[in-house]
Write a protein that holds these residues in place. Structure first.
Motif, PDB file in Angstrom:
ATOM      1  N   PRO A 229     -40.990 -63.742 -13.087  1.00 36.99           N
ATOM      2  CA  PRO A 229     -42.219 -63.321 -13.225  1.00 36.99           C
ATOM      3  C   PRO A 229     -42.607 -62.158 -12.465  1.00 36.99           C
ATOM      4  N   THR A 230     -43.080 -61.243 -13.277  1.00 38.79           N
ATOM      5  CA  THR A 230     -43.835 -60.053 -12.680  1.00 38.79           C
ATOM      6  C   THR A 230     -45.301 -59.828 -12.650  1.00 38.79           C
ATOM      7  N   THR A 231     -45.799 -58.817 -11.685  1.00 34.83           N
ATOM      8  CA  THR A 231     -47.054 -58.594 -11.759  1.00 34.83           C
ATOM      9  C   THR A 231     -47.135 -56.998 -11.552  1.00 34.83           C
ATOM     10  N   PHE A 232     -48.505 -56.401 -11.415  1.00 39.80           N
ATOM     11  CA  PHE A 232     -48.671 -55.134 -11.511  1.00 39.80           C
ATOM     12  C   PHE A 232     -48.130 -54.515  -9.916  1.00 39.80           C
ATOM     13  N   ILE A 233     -47.897 -55.632  -9.169  1.00 41.33           N
ATOM     14  CA  ILE A 233     -47.396 -55.075  -7.626  1.00 41.33           C
ATOM     15  C   ILE A 233     -45.675 -54.993  -7.879  1.00 41.33           C
ATOM     16  N   SER A 234     -45.414 -56.192  -8.368  1.00 42.45           N
ATOM     17  CA  SER A 234     -43.701 -56.174  -8.368  1.00 42.45           C
ATOM     18  C   SER A 234     -43.231 -55.197  -9.422  1.00 42.45           C
ATOM     19  N   ALA A 235     -43.652 -55.097 -10.455  1.00 37.86           N
ATOM     20  CA  ALA A 235     -43.256 -54.123 -11.568  1.00 37.86           C
ATOM     21  C   ALA A 235     -44.543 -53.372 -12.185  1.00 37.86           C
ATOM     22  N   PRO A 236     -44.788 -52.221 -11.322  1.00 42.14           N
ATOM     23  CA  PRO A 236     -45.943 -51.430 -11.844  1.00 42.14           C
ATOM     24  C   PRO A 236     -45.598 -50.510 -12.725  1.00 42.14           C
ATOM     25  N   THR A 237     -45.201 -51.007 -14.018  1.00 37.75           N
ATOM     26  CA  THR A 237     -45.030 -50.328 -15.241  1.00 37.75           C
ATOM     27  C   THR A 237     -45.927 -49.629 -16.136  1.00 37.75           C
ATOM     28  N   PHE A 238     -46.041 -48.516 -16.326  1.00 38.67           N
ATOM     29  CA  PHE A 238     -47.209 -47.860 -17.197  1.00 38.67           C
ATOM     30  C   PHE A 238     -46.797 -46.679 -18.121  1.00 38.67           C
ATOM     31  N   ARG A 239     -47.590 -46.470 -19.057  1.00 42.68           N
ATOM     32  CA  ARG A 239     -47.400 -45.630 -20.038  1.00 42.68           C
ATOM     33  C   ARG A 239     -48.354 -44.687 -20.547  1.00 42.68           C
ATOM     34  N   GLN A 240     -48.082 -43.391 -20.606  1.00 44.79           N
ATOM     35  CA  GLN A 240     -49.213 -42.740 -21.250  1.00 44.79           C
ATOM     36  C   GLN A 240     -48.643 -41.601 -22.304  1.00 44.79           C
ATOM     37  N   THR A 241     -49.581 -41.229 -23.308  1.00 40.57           N
ATOM     38  CA  THR A 241     -49.338 -40.252 -24.484  1.00 40.57           C
ATOM     39  C   THR A 241     -50.507 -39.382 -24.496  1.00 40.57           C
ATOM     40  N   ALA A 242     -50.380 -38.141 -24.609  1.00 44.35           N
ATOM     41  CA  ALA A 242     -51.311 -37.350 -25.003  1.00 44.35           C
ATOM     42  C   ALA A 242     -50.750 -36.327 -26.042  1.00 44.35           C
ATOM     43  N   SER A 243     -51.751 -35.977 -27.182  1.00 42.52           N
ATOM     44  CA  SER A 243     -51.259 -35.361 -28.370  1.00 42.52           C
ATOM     45  C   SER A 243     -52.292 -34.597 -28.970  1.00 42.52           C
ATOM     46  N   VAL A 244     -52.000 -33.572 -29.880  1.00 38.98           N
ATOM     47  CA  VAL A 244     -52.906 -32.774 -30.499  1.00 38.98           C
ATOM     48  C   VAL A 244     -52.300 -32.816 -32.032  1.00 38.98           C
TER      49      VAL A 244
ATOM     50  N   ASN B  49     -43.427 -42.435 -19.830  1.00 42.32           N
ATOM     51  CA  ASN B  49     -43.248 -43.681 -19.736  1.00 42.32           C
ATOM     52  C   ASN B  49     -42.366 -44.080 -18.205  1.00 42.32           C
ATOM     53  N   TYR B  50     -43.106 -44.952 -17.667  1.00 43.67           N
ATOM     54  CA  TYR B  50     -42.654 -45.110 -16.127  1.00 43.67           C
ATOM     55  C   TYR B  50     -42.410 -46.660 -15.967  1.00 43.67           C
ATOM     56  N   GLN B  51     -41.198 -46.951 -16.044  1.00 45.11           N
ATOM     57  CA  GLN B  51     -40.698 -48.354 -16.043  1.00 45.11           C
ATOM     58  C   GLN B  51     -40.139 -48.584 -14.437  1.00 45.11           C
ATOM     59  N   GLN B  52     -40.693 -49.458 -13.719  1.00 49.86           N
ATOM     60  CA  GLN B  52     -40.155 -49.676 -12.389  1.00 49.86           C
ATOM     61  C   GLN B  52     -40.287 -50.915 -11.939  1.00 49.86           C
ATOM     62  N   SER B  53     -39.328 -51.555 -10.941  1.00 51.92           N
ATOM     63  CA  SER B  53     -39.567 -52.900 -10.448  1.00 51.92           C
ATOM     64  C   SER B  53     -39.067 -52.764  -9.216  1.00 51.92           C
ATOM     65  N   ASN B  54     -39.293 -54.071  -8.622  1.00 56.46           N
ATOM     66  CA  ASN B  54     -38.744 -54.209  -7.112  1.00 56.46           C
ATOM     67  C   ASN B  54     -38.744 -55.735  -7.009  1.00 56.46           C
ATOM     68  N   VAL B  55     -37.743 -56.456  -7.555  1.00 57.94           N
ATOM     69  CA  VAL B  55     -37.518 -57.902  -7.535  1.00 57.94           C
ATOM     70  C   VAL B  55     -36.061 -58.393  -6.972  1.00 57.94           C
TER      71      VAL B  55
ATOM     72  N   ASN C   8     -34.794 -58.261  -4.200  1.00 55.77           N
ATOM     73  CA  ASN C   8     -34.269 -57.287  -3.326  1.00 55.77           C
ATOM     74  C   ASN C   8     -33.496 -56.142  -3.919  1.00 55.77           C
ATOM     75  N   LEU C   9     -33.842 -56.058  -5.271  1.00 58.47           N
ATOM     76  CA  LEU C   9     -33.303 -54.937  -5.880  1.00 58.47           C
ATOM     77  C   LEU C   9     -34.466 -53.691  -6.628  1.00 58.47           C
ATOM     78  N   LYS C  10     -34.503 -52.704  -6.434  1.00 64.81           N
ATOM     79  CA  LYS C  10     -35.134 -51.408  -6.776  1.00 64.81           C
ATOM     80  C   LYS C  10     -34.831 -50.729  -8.170  1.00 64.81           C
ATOM     81  N   SER C  11     -35.549 -50.730  -9.040  1.00 66.84           N
ATOM     82  CA  SER C  11     -35.338 -50.032 -10.191  1.00 66.84           C
ATOM     83  C   SER C  11     -36.241 -49.065 -10.634  1.00 66.84           C
ATOM     84  N   HIS C  12     -36.055 -47.894 -11.401  1.00 67.08           N
ATOM     85  CA  HIS C  12     -37.062 -47.102 -11.967  1.00 67.08           C
ATOM     86  C   HIS C  12     -36.418 -46.368 -13.048  1.00 67.08           C
ATOM     87  N   ILE C  13     -36.982 -46.107 -14.074  1.00 68.25           N
ATOM     88  CA  ILE C  13     -36.714 -45.213 -15.251  1.00 68.25           C
ATOM     89  C   ILE C  13     -37.888 -44.434 -15.490  1.00 68.25           C
ATOM     90  N   TYR C  14     -37.944 -43.190 -15.209  1.00 65.25           N
ATOM     91  CA  TYR C  14     -39.139 -42.142 -15.566  1.00 65.25           C
ATOM     92  C   TYR C  14     -38.717 -41.176 -16.539  1.00 65.25           C
TER      93      TYR C  14
END
Length: 255
Positions: A197-212, A229-235, A237-243
């Motif tokens: 199970p994850t929360t905004f603390i252990s997996a602070p993943t967020f995403r934004q788009t801006a367009s015209v 797109n910022y996907q990240q986790s710390n569960v 004892n392993l850290k991961s992010h894909i920005y």
């Protein structure tokens, strides 16, 4: 019999006229930054590519205040470590299903507030490692979501600016534990807190788009934008992010 025919005719008419749809196809290119300590503690960066499909569906009757948005995002990137001696291949697929309540405080501005469900699947392959060369990613998240759209004119041309933000809340993800191999998980059946199970603390993943959007015809628009797109986790004892940072271009069509 006549009554049944009228009912069927009304249902057929409703099915064809009750909903308005907008579809968008976009391609993007930009920077990717990757870290996965299951594979290596090294940071990787390089070029990534994205295909994004967006479908907005809104009823045309009195319930028009609600909009459903579906997005399919496919990402691929090739990255290298800081020394340039090791390479990673990364691929991922993200499905977003969002439900929004529409607000219009002024005539040219539309706001949407709601929530999005995100299902993500992908993996990283380390091209230079023979020990644990690959890592799989799978997760499901519930994310508060909001958008803002503003219509404006430049001369005789019509434009729309749009911003979307998805924030982390709760979810669940797959992860091996520290030092655990995939052979132990799938061949020996040794479960070790691999569904987390994850929360905004252990997996602070967020995403934004801006367009015209440039509305060059009644039903077609040219869209230029940015996707982050910022996907990240710390569960486990392993850290991961894909920005992923992408400059996007595509076509929007109103149906």
């Amino acid at each position: 019999m006549r009554t049944l025919s009228k009912i069927l005719l009304c249902l057929a008419f409703a099915a064809t006229t009750a909903k308005a749809q907008t579809t968008t196809h976009m391609l993007g290119i930009g920077q990717s930054k990757i870290l996965d300590t299951y594979l290596t503690p090294e940071h990787f960066s390089g070029t990534g590519y994205t295909y994004l499909y967006i479908k907005d569906t809104a009823p045309t009757d009195s319930l028009r205040r609600w909009t459903t948005t579906i997005e399919h995002e496919v990402d691929f990137s090739k990255t290298k470590d800081r020394s340039g001696n090791a390479s990673n291949l990364e691929v991922s697929y993200n499905l977003y299903w969002a439900r929004y309540y529409n607000l219009q405080p002024i005539s040219n501005l539309r706001l949407q507030v709601g929530a999005a469900a995100n299902a993500s699947l992908g993996g990283i392959y380390n091209m230079t490692s023979s020990n644990n060369p690959a890592q799989a990613h799978a997760s499901i998240n519930i994310m508060p979501s909001a958008t803002a759209s503003y219509d404006f004119r430049i001369g005789s041309q019509n434009f729309s600016a749009r911003y979307e933000l998805n924030l982390p809340l709760i979810g669940v993800m797959f992860s091996p534990n520290y030092g655990q191999s995939y052979y132990e998980i799938f061949c020996q059946g040794n479960y070790d807190h691999n569904i987390v199970p994850t929360t905004f603390i252990s997996a602070p993943t967020f995403r934004q788009t801006a367009s015209v959007d440039w509305h060059f015809s009644k039903r077609m628009s040219l869209r230029l934008g940015y996707l982050g797109n910022y996907q990240q986790s710390n569960v486990n004892n392993l850290k991961s992010h894909i920005y992923a940072h992408r400059i996007m271009i595509g076509i929007t069509r109103s149906l």
